[in-house]
Design a protein around this motif. Structure first.
Motif, PDB file in Angstrom:
ATOM      1  N   VAL A  51      43.121  56.801  39.914  1.00 38.20           N
ATOM      2  CA  VAL A  51      43.831  56.224  40.252  1.00 38.20           C
ATOM      3  C   VAL A  51      43.986  55.387  41.288  1.00 38.20           C
ATOM      4  O   VAL A  51      43.621  53.878  41.441  1.00 38.20           O
ATOM      5  CB  VAL A  51      45.399  56.980  39.841  1.00 38.20           C
ATOM      6  CG1 VAL A  51      46.807  56.223  40.764  1.00 38.20           C
ATOM      7  CG2 VAL A  51      45.637  57.295  38.972  1.00 38.20           C
ATOM      8  N   THR A  52      43.345  55.628  42.395  1.00 36.43           N
ATOM      9  CA  THR A  52      43.271  55.045  43.345  1.00 36.43           C
ATOM     10  C   THR A  52      41.751  54.097  43.806  1.00 36.43           C
ATOM     11  O   THR A  52      41.602  53.132  43.866  1.00 36.43           O
ATOM     12  CB  THR A  52      42.530  56.312  44.223  1.00 36.43           C
ATOM     13  OG1 THR A  52      43.349  57.108  45.056  1.00 36.43           O
ATOM     14  CG2 THR A  52      42.357  55.792  46.062  1.00 36.43           C
ATOM     15  N   CYS A  53      40.727  54.679  42.802  1.00 35.16           N
ATOM     16  CA  CYS A  53      39.675  53.641  42.792  1.00 35.16           C
ATOM     17  C   CYS A  53      40.122  52.229  41.570  1.00 35.16           C
ATOM     18  O   CYS A  53      39.703  51.586  42.123  1.00 35.16           O
ATOM     19  CB  CYS A  53      38.355  54.330  42.194  1.00 35.16           C
ATOM     20  SG  CYS A  53      37.267  55.523  42.869  1.00 35.16           S
ATOM     21  N   TRP A  54      40.922  52.501  40.836  1.00 33.26           N
ATOM     22  CA  TRP A  54      41.329  51.524  39.647  1.00 33.26           C
ATOM     23  C   TRP A  54      42.187  50.222  40.802  1.00 33.26           C
ATOM     24  O   TRP A  54      42.530  49.279  40.442  1.00 33.26           O
ATOM     25  CB  TRP A  54      42.445  52.573  38.318  1.00 33.26           C
ATOM     26  CG  TRP A  54      42.621  51.196  37.626  1.00 33.26           C
ATOM     27  CD1 TRP A  54      42.874  50.579  36.990  1.00 33.26           C
ATOM     28  CD2 TRP A  54      44.503  50.822  37.878  1.00 33.26           C
ATOM     29  NE1 TRP A  54      43.245  50.324  36.201  1.00 33.26           N
ATOM     30  CE2 TRP A  54      44.475  50.096  36.713  1.00 33.26           C
ATOM     31  CE3 TRP A  54      46.059  51.567  38.708  1.00 33.26           C
ATOM     32  CZ2 TRP A  54      45.941  49.286  36.587  1.00 33.26           C
ATOM     33  CZ3 TRP A  54      46.825  50.879  38.514  1.00 33.26           C
ATOM     34  CH2 TRP A  54      46.814  49.685  37.532  1.00 33.26           C
ATOM     35  N   ALA A  55      43.094  51.348  41.242  1.00 34.12           N
ATOM     36  CA  ALA A  55      44.014  50.139  42.495  1.00 34.12           C
ATOM     37  C   ALA A  55      42.955  49.574  43.051  1.00 34.12           C
ATOM     38  O   ALA A  55      43.732  48.431  43.720  1.00 34.12           O
ATOM     39  CB  ALA A  55      45.190  51.598  43.017  1.00 34.12           C
ATOM     40  N   ARG A  76      49.847  49.272  47.469  1.00 35.95           N
ATOM     41  CA  ARG A  76      50.635  50.269  47.354  1.00 35.95           C
ATOM     42  C   ARG A  76      50.263  51.732  46.368  1.00 35.95           C
ATOM     43  O   ARG A  76      50.674  53.132  46.440  1.00 35.95           O
ATOM     44  CB  ARG A  76      52.604  49.602  47.033  1.00 35.95           C
ATOM     45  CG  ARG A  76      53.256  49.145  48.096  1.00 35.95           C
ATOM     46  CD  ARG A  76      54.138  49.049  47.641  1.00 35.95           C
ATOM     47  NE  ARG A  76      54.830  47.887  48.538  1.00 35.95           N
ATOM     48  CZ  ARG A  76      54.663  47.828  48.197  1.00 35.95           C
ATOM     49  NH1 ARG A  76      54.774  46.548  46.818  1.00 35.95           N
ATOM     50  NH2 ARG A  76      55.322  45.729  49.009  1.00 35.95           N
ATOM     51  N   MET A  77      49.951  51.077  44.656  1.00 35.00           N
ATOM     52  CA  MET A  77      49.288  52.117  44.519  1.00 35.00           C
ATOM     53  C   MET A  77      48.059  53.184  44.610  1.00 35.00           C
ATOM     54  O   MET A  77      48.422  53.901  44.240  1.00 35.00           O
ATOM     55  CB  MET A  77      49.128  51.025  43.230  1.00 35.00           C
ATOM     56  CG  MET A  77      48.502  52.184  41.622  1.00 35.00           C
ATOM     57  SD  MET A  77      49.903  53.012  41.322  1.00 35.00           S
ATOM     58  CE  MET A  77      50.389  51.796  39.720  1.00 35.00           C
ATOM     59  N   ARG A  78      47.278  51.900  45.465  1.00 33.97           N
ATOM     60  CA  ARG A  78      46.241  52.831  46.536  1.00 33.97           C
ATOM     61  C   ARG A  78      46.436  54.146  47.001  1.00 33.97           C
ATOM     62  O   ARG A  78      46.525  54.851  46.894  1.00 33.97           O
ATOM     63  CB  ARG A  78      45.396  51.973  47.134  1.00 33.97           C
ATOM     64  CG  ARG A  78      44.468  52.602  47.761  1.00 33.97           C
ATOM     65  CD  ARG A  78      43.284  52.105  48.758  1.00 33.97           C
ATOM     66  NE  ARG A  78      44.323  51.259  49.696  1.00 33.97           N
ATOM     67  CZ  ARG A  78      45.058  51.699  50.713  1.00 33.97           C
ATOM     68  NH1 ARG A  78      44.053  53.215  51.130  1.00 33.97           N
ATOM     69  NH2 ARG A  78      45.523  51.325  51.890  1.00 33.97           N
TER      70      ARG A  78
END
Length: 186
Positions: A51-55, A76-78
């Motif tokens: 999820v962090t990489c995608w953000a 924010r998503m990161r």
């Protein structure tokens, strides 16, 4: 002059033992197996990293396109992804703590067992070498004794041909005495 494991010893029909032979009993967990085991134990950590990489990828894409609203949303998503990953790590460490303790104990038992097996294999190898050396010494002793007997027999035959051995001289001396006693007494 050591021989490879599994080869025949020149002194016996037994195989030469070796504690260093390849043995599947000493097989350890590979890195890939450890990775998959840990992935199955704590599947939320790789999910949080993904999820962090995608953000980050989405934020980079938004910045390049000039969409500041979407870039802020992705940053924010990161942060949420990083927070989720840290929470998953802490929760997983509490949840799997007892399993890790048991795993360490298991690994220590395996390590001790391997050391004991290696020590026992080494002792068996030394005992086999000792038996081979004793067998070799017995064979050398038998050959030496046989050679000595053959030399004694050859020496006795040679003395008999010459007519002068210790026993032959003693027998001749006794005959002469008996002959001398027989002439003088009769």
């Amino acid at each position: 002059m050591s021989q490879p494991p599994g080869s025949q010893s020149p002194l016996s029909a037994r195989e030469v033992p070796s504690s260093f032979a390849d043995n599947q009993a000493y097989f350890d967990e590979s890195r890939w197996q450890k990775f998959t085991r840990r992935l199955k134990e704590e599947p939320l950590i790789p999910l949080g990293c993904a999820v962090t990489c995608w953000a980050l990828w989405g934020a980079t894409k938004s910045i390049r396109s000039g969409d500041s609203y979407n870039a802020q949303r992705m940053f924010r998503m990161r942060l949420y992804g990083q927070f989720f990953t840290i929470v998953a790590m802490v929760a997983g460490s509490f949840y799997y703590n007892s399993d890790r303790i048991l795993r360490k104990e298991y690994e220590e038992i395996l390590k001790e067992r391997k050391a004991t097996e290696k020590r026992n294999a080494w002792i068996r190898e030394l005992e086999a070498r000792d038996r081979e050396e004793k067998d070799w010494r017995e064979k050398v002793k038998e050959v030496t004794e046989k050679r000595k007997e053959e030399e004694d027999i050859a020496r006795a035959k040679e003395d008999a041909k010459k007519g002068g051995g210790v026993v032959t001289k003693a027998v001749k001396g006794l005959r002469e005495r008996l002959a001398g006693d027989g002439e003088g007494g009769g």
